[in-house]
Every structure is written in structure tokens, then in C-alpha cells.
Motif scaffolding. Structure first.
Motif, PDB file in Angstrom:
ATOM      1  N   VAL A   5      -6.645  -7.831  -2.595  1.00 39.44           N
ATOM      2  CA  VAL A   5      -7.544  -8.697  -1.830  1.00 39.44           C
ATOM      3  C   VAL A   5      -8.156  -7.900  -0.689  1.00 39.44           C
ATOM      4  O   VAL A   5      -7.466  -7.205   0.056  1.00 39.44           O
ATOM      5  N   GLY A   6      -9.454  -7.991  -0.560  1.00 38.01           N
ATOM      6  CA  GLY A   6     -10.113  -7.459   0.617  1.00 38.01           C
ATOM      7  C   GLY A   6     -10.304  -5.957   0.652  1.00 38.01           C
ATOM      8  O   GLY A   6     -10.748  -5.424   1.659  1.00 38.01           O
ATOM      9  N   LEU A 265       0.032   1.264   2.182  1.00 37.17           N
ATOM     10  CA  LEU A 265       0.842   0.874   3.333  1.00 37.17           C
ATOM     11  C   LEU A 265       0.605  -0.577   3.724  1.00 37.17           C
ATOM     12  O   LEU A 265       1.446  -1.185   4.394  1.00 37.17           O
ATOM     13  N   GLY A 266      -0.506  -1.143   3.279  1.00 37.14           N
ATOM     14  CA  GLY A 266      -0.779  -2.551   3.536  1.00 37.14           C
ATOM     15  C   GLY A 266      -0.121  -3.485   2.534  1.00 37.14           C
ATOM     16  O   GLY A 266      -0.303  -4.703   2.620  1.00 37.14           O
ATOM     17  N   LEU A 270       2.251  -2.313  -4.046  1.00 38.00           N
ATOM     18  CA  LEU A 270       3.669  -2.432  -4.397  1.00 38.00           C
ATOM     19  C   LEU A 270       4.277  -3.646  -3.701  1.00 38.00           C
ATOM     20  O   LEU A 270       3.863  -3.987  -2.586  1.00 38.00           O
ATOM     21  N   PRO A 271       5.273  -4.265  -4.308  1.00 35.83           N
ATOM     22  CA  PRO A 271       6.002  -5.325  -3.603  1.00 35.83           C
ATOM     23  C   PRO A 271       6.774  -4.736  -2.432  1.00 35.83           C
ATOM     24  O   PRO A 271       7.101  -3.541  -2.430  1.00 35.83           O
ATOM     25  N   PRO A 272       7.086  -5.539  -1.417  1.00 37.60           N
ATOM     26  CA  PRO A 272       7.715  -5.022  -0.190  1.00 37.60           C
ATOM     27  C   PRO A 272       8.995  -4.224  -0.426  1.00 37.60           C
ATOM     28  O   PRO A 272       9.223  -3.203   0.227  1.00 37.60           O
ATOM     29  N   ASP A 322       0.878  -0.511  10.842  1.00 36.91           N
ATOM     30  CA  ASP A 322      -0.002  -1.649  11.171  1.00 36.91           C
ATOM     31  C   ASP A 322      -1.447  -1.370  10.766  1.00 36.91           C
ATOM     32  O   ASP A 322      -2.330  -2.216  10.973  1.00 36.91           O
ATOM     33  N   LEU A 323      -1.695  -0.198  10.193  1.00 38.50           N
ATOM     34  CA  LEU A 323      -2.998   0.218   9.652  1.00 38.50           C
ATOM     35  C   LEU A 323      -4.063   0.403  10.728  1.00 38.50           C
ATOM     36  O   LEU A 323      -5.231   0.645  10.401  1.00 38.50           O
TER      37      LEU A 323
END
Length: 353
Positions: A5-6, A265-266, A270-272, A322-323
Motif C-alpha cells: 500500500v502506498g 523496513l516499513g 515481510l510480516p513483523p 521510523d523511515l
């Protein structure tokens, strides 16, 4: 795996940083990197929603042509982060396990797990040390040679292990050549196609490619060089990248690398729980997880990403969790000094300014 998304919205509008201290210091620092260690360099710095793109030096020795801000380059071992992401997606799909023994696919390898293959604690001898390097005369004869993964792996395996599996961190390109083959067997497609289908195409990384044996780099690009035996520079922009294979063959841009690291990294790839595994070092106090490294700055900021050495091109791409702060940089080295000695302080400055 989360829906993408995004991603397309990232970095479509470049808002320059204010023409004050930060860009001036970053430009001066980049000029120093090139003065000390390079022919040319380009960088993309994101700082809390603002973007600065800089360049220094020249695109080609003997000219005044500037380094293109959107130039393509060989990313070397940053390829490993792409490959590891695909492997972890297969883990998420329960087609692979991190504790799977590598002997399932390579019977001659005893006691090594997938996790150890990916975090460089396998003890496998690095194929890099079996290959001639510049300025050794034998190096130049291999410029156009096509290497196979099997050939490179076997060159490494005739050497004794550097340690017991899991005992210590010891970087090994051999492990990622094997990982490429394992991904092909498990995923049913070439690792090239899986990286394209799972990462490049969904993220719209239009300037990122896996060249295979193709020697050229897409335009625009700066020229890259290696030292000759007399220590002058040889234009090595074009070469057969099969020698890097799954461990380092990819081509990209600073813009595409930033977009990839932001997505990874966001949490978009991948799942957390697997992203957490990717950030977990293989050894105590280590700085390398599963295809992902990190740097700790003097101002207390930790940034994740990777760096890559592809002979004539050296690249770095890191982002904070935090990107908000991100840096992607490429240098065409002049081999006058160890580029890490000047690039590491520059990255520190870019994250801490």
C-alpha cells in the motif's frame, strides 16, 4: 504478507532541503569523500519528509561531465538483502524454514542451517578468496568470462571451513550463491524471476535489474574503474557480472534502493516476526542479521540496510526504523584509500545533521 500500500506515492515529489546548514555540510562532505577516495559519487538523503540529492566528482575520467543524479550502478552485496527478502517470504509461505538443514539441497554440507547461511555464520569458505583480484594480472583475463553458480560454489567447497556452523560471523558470498539455488528449487522459478515478481514489479522499481551475463549498465551511469597493475585506472564499467551471481549481480539507482529499503523496513514486504528475525544478529554484539546490516551513529541513531562492493562501484543504502531518515549513496572508487574510512563518517553526518 501485507498488501503493498502506498509505495507508488513515495518520493514522487522531491522537496529540496532548505538551502542552509544541512545541505551545505552534506555537499562539502561528499566532496571530501570524492577528493579522498573516488572518481565520482551521488547520494540521496531523506530527512523527515524532505529530500536532497547531491553529486560530486565526474562521471568519466578525463571529462568534466557531472555524475548523473539518477545514474544506474552495480549494487554488489545489497543484492543479498533482496535475495534474503525472497527467502523469508518463502518462510512466511511455509515453503522454507530457517532451521532447515542446507544438506536438504547440498548433501555435502553438514550441520549448516538456512539461518546460518543467511547471517554469515555457516563457516563456509568465501569464494571471493579463490578468485584473482585487481591488480593481479590473472584478474583481467576473466572480464568477459561466464561463471556458473555451481562452478563458483565448488571452487569454495574445496577449501576447509573457516569455523564450525554458528560459531562465529565470517562473511561468505558462497552462502548466498547457495541461497540463490535453494530459492530456485523451493520457489520453482529462477531467483531472478522471483526477485522481479515479488519485489521489483510490485514496488515499481523500474530502474532495478538483474543482468545475468549482460555486461552493460543502462544509461545514464557514471563509469566505474579498477586499478591496473601500474595503479592507474582501467574503465571497468562493462564486465560479465555472472561472477557476482546471486550474491551481488544487481543494478539499481539511489532512488530505487531508497524505495526498496523503505518498503522493507516499513513492513510492506515481510510480516513483523520475520522482519524482526532479519534484524537479529547471528552473533552476540553483531551487526548483521538475515541479509540485513545496521550502523549505529554517534548521535544514537541506528539505521538498517546494507552496503555492496561490485569492484568498480561501491554502494550503501540505510534507513531508520521510523523511515524518517534515509541515505543511499554510490561511489566510483579510485582505490587511493579504503573508502569505508571516509564514507562511514559521511553516513554518520547524514543521519546526525
Amino acid at each position: 504478507m501485507k498488501r503493498l500500500v502506498g509505495i507508488a506515492a513515495l518520493a514522487l515529489i522531491v522537496v529540496p532541503l532548505r538551502a542552509e546548514a544541512a545541505p551545505n555540510k552534506l555537499q562539502a562532505g561528499l566532496d571530501e569523500v570524492v577528493r579522498t577516495a573516488g572518481v565520482g559519487a551521488q547520494v540521496e538523503v531523506h530527512d523527515r519528509g524532505k529530500v536532497w540529492r547531491g553529486r560530486s566528482g565526474v562521471a568519466e575520467v578525463g571529462t568534466t561531465r557531472p555524475v548523473p543524479l539518477d545514474g544506474h550502478f552495480r549494487i554488489g552485496s545489497i543484492t543479498k538483502t533482496f535475495l534474503a527478502t525472497v527467502a523469508l517470504q518463502l518462510v512466511a509461505e511455509k515453503r522454507l524454514r530457517l532451521d532447515d538443514p542446507v544438506s536438504k539441497w547440498f548433501p555435502e554440507i553438514d550441520g549448516v542451517t538456512m539461518r546460518q547461511l543467511m547471517n554469515h555464520t555457516s563457516g563456509l569458505y568465501d569464494v571471493l578468496y579463490t578468485l584473482p583480484r585487481p591488480p593481479e594480472p590473472e584478474f583481467y583475463a576473466n572480464r568477459w568470462r561466464t561463471w556458473t553458480a555451481d562452478e563458483l560454489i565448488q571452487r569454495a567447497l574445496v577449501n576447509p571451513p573457516t569455523g564450525k556452523p554458528g560459531e562465529k560471523y565470517k562473511y561468505s558470498n558462497t552462502g548466498y550463491l547457495m541461497l540463490g539455488q535453494i530459492i530456485e528449487k523451493v520457489g520453482g522459478r529462477s531467483y531472478t524471476r522471483q526477485i522481479e515478481r515479488r519485489i521489483i514489479e510490485p514496488l515499481g522499481l523500474d530502474q532495478t535489474s538483474l543482468p545475468g551475463t549482460k555486461p552493460s549498465i543502462p544509461e545514464p551511469h557514471a563509469h566505474g574503474y579498477v586499478p591496473k597493475p601500474d595503479r592507474t585506472l582501467l574503465d571497468y564499467t562493462e564486465m560479465n557480472p555472472s561472477v557476482f551471481g546471486a550474491a551481488g549481480e544487481m543494478i539499481s539507482t539511489t532512488h530505487d534502493l531508497d524505495r526498496f529499503m523503505t518498503a522493507l523496513l516499513g513492513g510492506r514486504l515481510l510480516p513483523p516476526y520475520l522482519l524482526k528475525q532479519m534484524k537479529t544478529p547471528g552473533t552476540k554484539d553483531g551487526h548483521y542479521g538475515l541479509g540485513l546490516a545496521w550502523i549505529d551513529t554517534t548521535c544514537g541513531i541506528r539505521a538498517y540496510g546494507n552496503d555492496g562492493d561490485a569492484l568498480a562501484y561501491q554502494a550503501w543504502s540505510f534507513t531508520t526504523t521510523d523511515l524518517r531518515r534515509r541515505v543511499s549513496l554510490v561511489l566510483t572508487p579510485n582505490f587511493a584509500t579504503d573508502s569505508d574510512d571516509v564514507v562511514d563518517p559521511y553516513l554518520n553526518k547524514a543521519f546526525c545533521s
